[in-house]
Write an enzyme that holds these catalytic residues in place. Structure first.
Site, PDB file in Angstrom:
ATOM      1  N   GLY A  49       7.523   3.949   3.017  1.00  0.00           N
ATOM      2  CA  GLY A  49       7.937   5.183   3.693  1.00  0.00           C
ATOM      3  C   GLY A  49       9.282   5.008   4.347  1.00  0.00           C
ATOM      4  O   GLY A  49       9.970   4.008   4.130  1.00  0.00           O
ATOM      5  N   GLY A  50       9.623   5.974   5.161  1.00  0.00           N
ATOM      6  CA  GLY A  50      10.938   5.990   5.777  1.00  0.00           C
ATOM      7  C   GLY A  50      11.148   4.847   6.741  1.00  0.00           C
ATOM      8  O   GLY A  50      12.276   4.411   6.966  1.00  0.00           O
ATOM      9  N   ASP A  66       5.288  11.594  15.848  1.00  0.00           N
ATOM     10  CA  ASP A  66       5.512  11.751  14.411  1.00  0.00           C
ATOM     11  C   ASP A  66       4.184  12.067  13.724  1.00  0.00           C
ATOM     12  O   ASP A  66       3.828  11.437  12.739  1.00  0.00           O
ATOM     13  CB  ASP A  66       6.149  10.478  13.843  1.00  0.00           C
ATOM     14  CG  ASP A  66       6.723  10.696  12.446  1.00  0.00           C
ATOM     15  OD1 ASP A  66       6.908  11.877  12.053  1.00  0.00           O
ATOM     16  OD2 ASP A  66       6.969   9.696  11.747  1.00  0.00           O
ATOM     17  N   LYS A 101       2.559  -3.488   8.815  1.00  0.00           N
ATOM     18  CA  LYS A 101       3.669  -2.551   8.637  1.00  0.00           C
ATOM     19  C   LYS A 101       4.954  -3.326   8.847  1.00  0.00           C
ATOM     20  O   LYS A 101       5.186  -3.891   9.907  1.00  0.00           O
ATOM     21  CB  LYS A 101       3.554  -1.414   9.643  1.00  0.00           C
ATOM     22  CG  LYS A 101       4.683  -0.447   9.477  1.00  0.00           C
ATOM     23  CD  LYS A 101       4.354   0.873  10.113  1.00  0.00           C
ATOM     24  CE  LYS A 101       5.413   1.891   9.703  1.00  0.00           C
ATOM     25  NZ  LYS A 101       4.862   3.166   9.357  1.00  0.00           N
ATOM     26  N   ILE A 126       0.829  -1.196   0.000  1.00  0.00           N
ATOM     27  CA  ILE A 126       0.000   0.000   0.000  1.00  0.00           C
ATOM     28  C   ILE A 126       0.866   1.249   0.000  1.00  0.00           C
ATOM     29  O   ILE A 126       0.558   2.251  -0.613  1.00  0.00           O
ATOM     30  CB  ILE A 126      -0.907   0.055   1.253  1.00  0.00           C
ATOM     31  CG1 ILE A 126      -1.765  -1.199   1.359  1.00  0.00           C
ATOM     32  CG2 ILE A 126      -1.794   1.291   1.218  1.00  0.00           C
ATOM     33  CD1 ILE A 126      -2.502  -1.316   2.675  1.00  0.00           C
ATOM     34  N   VAL A 150       4.109  -0.724   3.982  1.00  0.00           N
ATOM     35  CA  VAL A 150       2.821  -1.166   4.510  1.00  0.00           C
ATOM     36  C   VAL A 150       2.159  -2.070   3.470  1.00  0.00           C
ATOM     37  O   VAL A 150       2.090  -1.718   2.290  1.00  0.00           O
ATOM     38  CB  VAL A 150       1.904   0.019   4.839  1.00  0.00           C
ATOM     39  CG1 VAL A 150       0.582  -0.471   5.414  1.00  0.00           C
ATOM     40  CG2 VAL A 150       2.586   0.963   5.809  1.00  0.00           C
TER      41      VAL A 150
END
Lengths: 200, 773
Positions: free
Chosen positions: B48-49, B170, B68, B45, B53
């Protein structure tokens, strides 16, 4: 990871000093990936390339704070490249020392401007493409499969039918998704290139 | 199948270029060749960093989930992994409609850590806002309100987590989805801590955007120093961006030239300067959320939520409390005042004066202005200043306004008593609502009363209510005789006009009964209270708060007569009505609970007394002025002394009450002295006899000077005698005990006190007889 974190923290402190970490952050996001790529192309390992890029940025921040950076005096890109080439040469020397200790003679100087500049262009394009696809992922709905389809076609070199079979779609669906994503990507790439062009 | 065309060639070139770039991406190889026990991994999906996911299907529960998958090497040491598991465990306990539910964590077949959670179908918050609210980049005023309304849910989720010890660390648009059902859902709670990364330092190139939401204190300092206020900052940035389409200090899409300008360290740009549709209230709230110093920010996400909610409903926001003019304007706007009032406020009293002066000969206009002024003043006196939390600040500005109006009324409506009288009345009542403005209130209400008596002939409805209002201000000024007379006029006149079964009659009767109290006219009060109760139970529903009010007033009369059992019963009935209507700890219960606690104290039911007084104190701490709180704290001190429990606590209450009474009413005020007496008594009980002796001696000194001979003197002498006894000064102790005894017949006092004083004398006499013999 830990080494990276440490370097980054030092850098962040520098950014913090000039009171606007956020502005620096976007700057960082745009140029550090390019510089790492350039340093890689100039022969450094991933870790050394990261160090060189961090150090380059740190030097830039310092010189910027000392008002040495003057827009009229040259393009940002050649300013950064000049610092980066010196840093890469520094890494060469460090490597040379290590090699000599191992009994191997190593010859290297400052990488030439032309090679570095070409590497910059390649890396810039690469960075922009990655940013573009990130952007597209960002605006997609969780359940939207188009970007995934595009990636399966692009990265994995798979045929439309193959992808369609795996996802339980028709080939026609896959073509439509591909065409839609390509179209959007093209627009986003143009937009991001515009941002870089304005700065460099 | 599909026809080839130049367009497709170009598409394929771009596809090939992307293919190469994607393949070159290091460290992020395809994840679908990895496996997790019990899950079927379906598709990626997001990347990211922190990792990838994946949409997956949990076989055991047959539900779709999101997995994740953290980056290789994200948790290098055992310590990292333990921290990760601890944090996920904590997060897994969060249950909130706007927080994604975390199911579990574990490792893939290749040893990469993963978290399994609820799969939310939706779009990123910023994308949602762009698509729904930002026409051409900027939201309209109405859209701003919509965005804020959506945002309240996010703040609520963060507040919920904070209360359970989880800081997000975050918060950014990428971590908030707007689900298909319209609710915002916050993702990745505590993950930043779980993977041991500070915001923005996760991986090279991931700085883009992420750092923009990091609070200043998050940069470079140790992650342990980060508290909930960093989340408040991030919430501020995200909302700023949603409302304006830009970040507080630029960045992101700005050219380097602009970035460079920003780097010179200016504060955040006002949101309203970026998008003029952002209201000044929202502007102020954002600035407070984005303060560089955590101490200057909203301290909790809940505060931010409440402020935002105030900002969009037109209530005054705390962020602008210091702006006097603002408070007034906000206050008046909220009450939808007529043009007249707007004129007063916006154009100032000058404009208003001019309006009136220019037209002074025209009765018609006087009538209209009088009506408008009355409506305006009505809105002012509609506020319960005692309890309206924000009101306290509004008062400051309203005072001046009223003074100017008073002058204007005199000038503008002179010669039109019919119009002047109601304006004076309303002015007087508005003053009455303000602390320490009783003098002005009396001036206005007296004048109104005169005017009404000139215009109409008694008995008249308006004269009656004018007397009633006059009574109120006189009572507040401490002129009890005069207040009594005014109320009596009102009461009699209303009875003449409306007969006995009338709520206005009850109202005047109640006030008259209350005025009896400081005058010691208990017999009269004893006739009035049952009448008030009868009228109200006849005319109102059985659970009407006015009945509770009469019950409570009657109960205080029983207290005055030392009939504590009956007082308790009436307080209890009153409490029941109020609880049914407002709940257990509503501010309207404070007085009744205080009375109930005191009656139980006098009856010797210390346990119940503690229960009621504690609740009363808690409520008053929240809502009441210090004088009222001091009364309850004095009651608690008294309880601690007589029940011989919670001595230390009681001492603190006594001392606070004493200081407060002294500050507000002066050191010779009865309750201040009584508080000192109990401070002394409790100090003695806790073993600090020298201080106890000194404090008690001073209090007795004051009572001597005033030649006080009632209940308080007896209590004080008794407490002092006990202290002296404990110090071994038997003779002196005996002398003070006898002084208390000699006062017993002088004024009526509670039976308990008489017994106590007599017992003390017997005990001391026995001792001195034994020593003497």
């Amino acid at each position: 990871m830990n080494d990276l974190t440490r370097t980054t923290t030092a850098l962040l402190k520098g950014l913090h000093d000039v009171e606007n970490a956020e502005a620096w952050a976007s700057f960082y996001g745009r140029y550090v990936p390019i510089m790492i790529g350039v340093a890689r192309r100039l022969g450094l390992s991933e870790a050394d390339a990261q160090d060189a890029a961090q150090e380059t940025l740190a030097t830039f921040v310092k010189e910027y704070k000392e008002n040495k950076y003057d827009r009229d005096r040259g393009r940002l890109r050649s300013w950064l490249l000049t610092i980066l080439r010196t840093r890469v040469a520094g890494q060469y020397r460090a490597r040379a020392v290590r090699k000599e200790q191992q009994g191997v003679t190593f010859v290297g100087g400052v990488p030439d401007e032309r090679t570095a500049s070409d590497a910059w262009d390649t890396e810039r394009r690469r960075t922009i493409l990655l940013q573009a696809i990130d952007e597209l992922r960002k605006v997609s709905k969780t359940s939207d499969q188009s970007v995934q389809i595009f990636e399966m076609l692009a990265r994995d070199n798979r045929s439309a039918q193959d992808v369609a079979d795996e996802l339980g779609l028709t080939a026609q669906d896959v073509y439509r998704a591909k065409s839609r994503v390509t179209q959007r990507l093209r627009e986003v790439v143009v937009k991001i290139e515009g941002v870089y062009d304005a700065e460099e | 199948m599909v026809s080839e065309s130049p367009r497709h060639d170009a598409d394929d070139d771009l596809l090939a270029e992307f293919g190469q770039v994607l393949r070159e991406q290091t460290g992020q190889d395809s994840v679908c060749d990895d496996a997790i026990d019990g899950y079927r991994l379906e598709r990626e999906i997001h990347r990211g960093g922190q990792g990838v996911v994946i949409a997956a299907y949990q076989e055991s529960t047959k539900r779709p989930v999101a997995i994740k998958l953290l980056l290789d090497g994200a948790l290098a040491s055992d310590q990292d992994r333990a921290r990760f598991e601890r944090e996920v465990e904590l997060v897994a306990h969060l249950r909130h409609p706007s927080i994604v539910t975390v199911h579990e964590s574990g490792s893939t077949s290749r040893g990469r850590p993963y978290i399994s959670m609820e799969l939310v179908d939706g779009v990123r918050f910023d994308v949602f806002v762009q698509e729904h609210f930002q026409d051409g980049g900027k939201a309209s005023e109405g859209q701003c309100r919509e965005i804020v309304r959506l945002y309240l849910g996010i703040c609520d989720a963060i507040e919920y987590a904070h209360r359970r010890g989880v800081i997000h660390r975050d918060i950014k648009p990428g971590n908030v989805l707007v689900a298909d059902d319209g609710r915002p859902v916050v993702l990745d709670f505590g993950i930043a801590k779980a993977v041991g990364a500070q915001a923005g330092t996760t991986k090279t190139g991931e700085f883009l955007g992420t750092l923009s939401y990091a609070a200043p204190e998050q940069l470079g300092s140790s992650p342990d120093l980060i508290d909930t206020r960093a989340d408040v900052y991030a919430l501020g940035v995200m909302l700023y961006e949603a409302l304006t389409g830009a970040r507080p200090s630029g960045g992101d899409e700005l050219s380097l030239a602009e970035t460079v300008r920003n780097v010179t360290g200016q504060d955040a740009r006002r949101a309203s300067s970026v998008n003029a549709s952002v209201s000044r209230d929202l502007d102020a709230v954002l600035r407070k959320a984005l303060e560089r110093s955590p101490a200057q920010r909203y301290q909790t996400a809940g505060q931010l939520r409440d402020e935002l909610s105030r900002a969009i409903s037109g209530m005054p926001v705390r962020a602008r409390e210091h702006e006097r003019a603002y408070l007034l304007r906000r206050y008046l706007m909220r009450r939808k005042l007529p043009i007249f009032a707007a004129l007063v406020v916006l154009g100032g009293a000058l404009a208003m004066g001019a309006l009136w002066l220019g037209q002074r000969q025209e009765a018609r206009i006087a009538a209209i202005e009088s009506m408008r002024a009355t409506a305006f003043l009505d809105s002012l006196s509609g506020v319960d200043y005692q309890t309206a939390g924000d009101g306290v600040h509004e008062i400051i500005s309203i005072e001046g306004l009223l003074d100017e109006m008073s002058v204007s009324v005199a000038a503008g409506l002179e010669g039109f008593p019919k119009y002047e009288a109601p304006v004076r009345t309303k002015l007087g009542l508005a003053y009455l609502g303000l602390r320490k403005q009783f003098e002005s209130a009396e001036r206005e209400l007296r004048r109104a009363n005169e005017l009404y008596r000139e215009i109409y002939s008694a008995p008249h409805e308006l004269i009656a209510s004018s007397y009633h209002d006059l009574g109120r201000v006189l009572y507040r000024r401490g002129e009890y005789e005069a207040a009594f007379d005014a109320y009596q006029q009102a009461y009699e006149m209303r009875k003449d006009l409306f007969g006995e079964m009338n709520l206005d009659v009850a109202r005047s009767a109640q006030h008259l009964a209350v005025a009896c109290r400081p005058l010691g006219r208990f017999e009269e009060a004893g006739r009035l209270w049952p009448q008030v109760l009868r009228i109200r139970t006849e005319l109102l529903e059985p659970d009407d708060p006015w009945i509770a009010s009469a019950l409570s007033g009657y109960a205080w009369l029983f207290m005055d007569r030392f009939e504590y059992q009956r007082a308790k019963e009436y307080f209890e009935q009153s409490r029941q009505i109020l609880v049914n209507r407002y709940g257990e700890s509503d501010w309207r219960l404070a007085t009744v609970l205080h009375g109930l606690g005191l009656s139980e104290l006098e009856l010797g039911n210390y346990k119940d007394s503690w229960k009621w007084l504690r609740v009363a104190e808690a409520i008053k701490r929240e809502r009441s002025d210090n004088l009222s709180l001091a009364n309850t704290r004095l009651a608690i001190a008294r309880l601690a002394y007589y029940s011989r429990t919670n001595i230390e606590q009681g001492y603190e209450h006594a001392e606070w009450a004493a200081e407060t009474f002294e500050r507000l009413n002066g050191p010779e005020y009865t309750d201040a002295i009584l508080s000192r007496v109990f401070t002394a008594g409790l100090a003695g009980l806790s073993g600090d006899l020298p201080s106890a002796e000194q404090i008690a001696a001073e209090a007795i000194g004051v009572l001597n000077r005033h030649n006080t001979r009632g209940e308080n003197r007896i209590v004080a002498e008794g407490v002092y005698a006990d202290i002296l006894w404990a110090l071994g000064s038997y003779e002196e102790a005996r002398r003070h005990a006898l002084t208390a005894g000699s006062l017993l017949g002088a004024q009526p006092i509670p039976e308990r006190l008489t017994q106590e004083a007599q017992e003390r004398i017997r005990k001391f006499e026995f001792r001195s007889a034994r020593d003497g013999g």
